[in-house]
Design a protein around this motif. Structure first.
Motif, PDB file in Angstrom:
ATOM      1  N   ALA A   1      46.292  49.962  38.176  1.00  0.00           N
ATOM      2  CA  ALA A   1      46.425  50.217  39.610  1.00  0.00           C
ATOM      3  C   ALA A   1      47.276  51.459  39.842  1.00  0.00           C
ATOM      4  O   ALA A   1      48.357  51.600  39.279  1.00  0.00           O
TER       5      ALA A   1
ATOM      6  N   TYR B   1      47.184  47.839  50.310  1.00  0.00           N
ATOM      7  CA  TYR B   1      46.476  47.649  49.053  1.00  0.00           C
ATOM      8  C   TYR B   1      44.972  47.692  49.293  1.00  0.00           C
ATOM      9  O   TYR B   1      44.483  47.154  50.294  1.00  0.00           O
TER      10      TYR B   1
ATOM     11  N   ALA C   1      40.975  48.350  46.876  1.00  0.00           N
ATOM     12  CA  ALA C   1      40.366  48.544  45.565  1.00  0.00           C
ATOM     13  C   ALA C   1      38.951  49.062  45.734  1.00  0.00           C
ATOM     14  O   ALA C   1      38.264  48.765  46.717  1.00  0.00           O
TER      15      ALA C   1
ATOM     16  N   LYS D   1      42.165  49.929  41.320  1.00  0.00           N
ATOM     17  CA  LYS D   1      42.990  49.299  42.350  1.00  0.00           C
ATOM     18  C   LYS D   1      44.052  50.302  42.789  1.00  0.00           C
ATOM     19  O   LYS D   1      44.505  51.135  41.992  1.00  0.00           O
TER      20      LYS D   1
END
Length: 455
Positions: A25, A91, A93, A98
């Protein structure tokens, strides 16, 4: 300037079945000047990547239209003033990566918030508002905050920096504006010694070149901003260095009370440098006691080796007095034998302790930094008094010249000599991020006053 081919050459970690690996990520921040469109850009990334639910979109309407900036500006004061004050994390993705986004404020008075976000980021996207610049001038000057945030990201060893030139759709000649702004950014980066991964023309409001490509716009045929972000590498941990482990918490383990082959306490923290494994000889700082690692636990209390950047619990082979703020470091190595048999060479410590530090300081307090002042300094989890010996010089963010100075004003960057009340295992920030960084805290107000990088 790095090309996209060299960026794409770094493989993005994936799991065995080819799916997105959480370890890969990318944590990045958006920064730049006020009203450059940072919050709107993040909102566009979230919306176009299908990371926002319909009921959430319905709650960010203004005048019948979606205000993308409201997806990150959650404080009431931010919504009332239309500005970003604190760092907001979001957040999302894609099929291959991610992302953790930090929306940093653009105002000078909130520079400390930007520094906090940048200190743990893998990448920084610096937005440049084309409408605020004299884009018709080939020798145009960049905004001070664009330069300041770029320099701070570079000083904080942010692994990748990307320029996103926004609002080109609002100028009369976007092709000419893109050419001149891109040239100004390239000259600034070269003069400052900043390695820029990519420069992308975008329209955060319309979504051009953010997630979806707008082919040929501004004469640009390169990747979109999202494609650039998907190819960026994570910040490498300092695993090749000797072990350094700041103790954050001491846990007494009752389960091992009958086991005399090891200590009865677990020392928890995050490995700052190197690797820790059973059998590793270590030394405790500041006591200097020697021991051997008997067992290592990961964050889930599973035994095994733990590398830098990862949380761990260390159990030593014997009872040693260790408290929060102490360091567990690699044991000293034997020095080369002396020519004179009567001289016994002293062992060489893995991380020599120092009281006098030459540093680069990003000053964030409202009161200027002057020689003679005393602050609390936090290094790892250890607090120590620090006295300002001298302000050596100040960095002029417009000319990048090092100017003589007797003080550092708020939001200034400069070189400062510090004298600590006690020695600490400090190292150059360019060598080890954790051991080379401190924060200064005002002894009276307890406010964070400055971010310190050891030279």
């Amino acid at each position: 300037m790095t090309t996209m081919n060299s960026i794409a050459a770094g493989a993005i970690p994936v799991s065995a079945n080819g799916t997105n690996d959480p370890i890969s990520a990318l944590k990045f921040i958006t920064c730049g000047s006020v009203d450059d469109g940072k919050s709107t850009l993040i909102g566009r990334l979230l919306v176009d990547s299908k990371a926002v639910l319909q009921d959430h979109l319905a709650g960010v309407q203004r005048g019948g239209e979606t205000d993308l900036a409201l997806l990150t500006d959650g404080l009431s004061a931010e919504r009332e003033q239309g500005i970003t004050i604190d760092v907001a994390y979001r957040y999302f993705a894609t099929e291959t990566r991610k992302f953790i986004i930090g929306d940093a404020p653009g105002h000078e008075q909130y520079t400390r918030n930007m520094v906090t976000a940048a200190s743990s980021a893998d990448a920084a996207v610096v937005l440049v508002d084309a409408t605020k610049l004299d884009w018709q001038n080939p020798d145009l000057a960049l905004l001070p905050q664009t330069r300041r945030h770029s320099l701070l990201a570079h000083l904080l060893r942010v692994n990748a920096l990307v320029f996103a030139v926004n609002k080109l759709d609002a100028v009369q000649d976007p092709v000419l504006a893109w050419k001149h702004i891109q040239g100004a950014l390239a000259r600034f980066a070269q003069a400052a010694g900043i390695d820029v991964c990519a420069t992308v023309p975008v329209s955060a409001l319309k979504g051009w070149n953010v997630v979806d490509a707008h082919s040929g716009w501004c004469g640009y045929e390169g990747p979109t901003l999202l494609q650039v972000l998907e190819a960026l590498p994570n910040t490498p941990a300092d695993t090749a260095l000797p072990l350094a482990f700041p103790v954050q918490w001491v846990e007494k383990s009752s389960s091992s009370s009958s086991d005399t082959s090891q200590g009865r306490r677990v020392f928890w923290g995050r490995v700052a440098a190197g690797n820790v494994a059973p059998g590793t000889p270590v030394q405790i700082f500041p006591s200097g006691q020697l021991a051997t690692v008997a067992q290592v636990l990961d964050h889930a209390r599973r035994p095994g080796d733990v590398p830098a950047g990862t949380s761990a619990g260390i159990i030593l082979d014997r009872e040693v007095d260790v408290s929060r703020g102490d360091w567990i470091v690699a044991a000293p190595t034997e020095a080369a034998p002396a020519e004179d048999d009567f001289d016994t060479p002293a062992a060489v410590p893995a991380w020599p302790a120092r009281r006098e530090l030459r540093t680069t300081v990003a000053w964030m307090d409202d009161e200027p930094l002057v020689a003679g002042r005393v602050y609390w300094a936090l290094h790892g989890h250890r607090w120590v008094k620090a006295k300002v010996k001298a302000v050596v010089h100040r960095l002029n963010i417009n000319t990048l010249a090092e100017e003589p100075a007797t003080q550092l004003d708020p939001n200034a960057i400069g070189h400062v000599d510090l004298l600590l009340q006690e020695a600490i295992p400090a190292a150059a920030f360019g060598t080890a991020r954790v051991l080379g960084s401190l924060i200064l805290v005002d002894t009276a107000s307890h406010k964070t006053a400055g971010a310190v990088l050891v030279n």
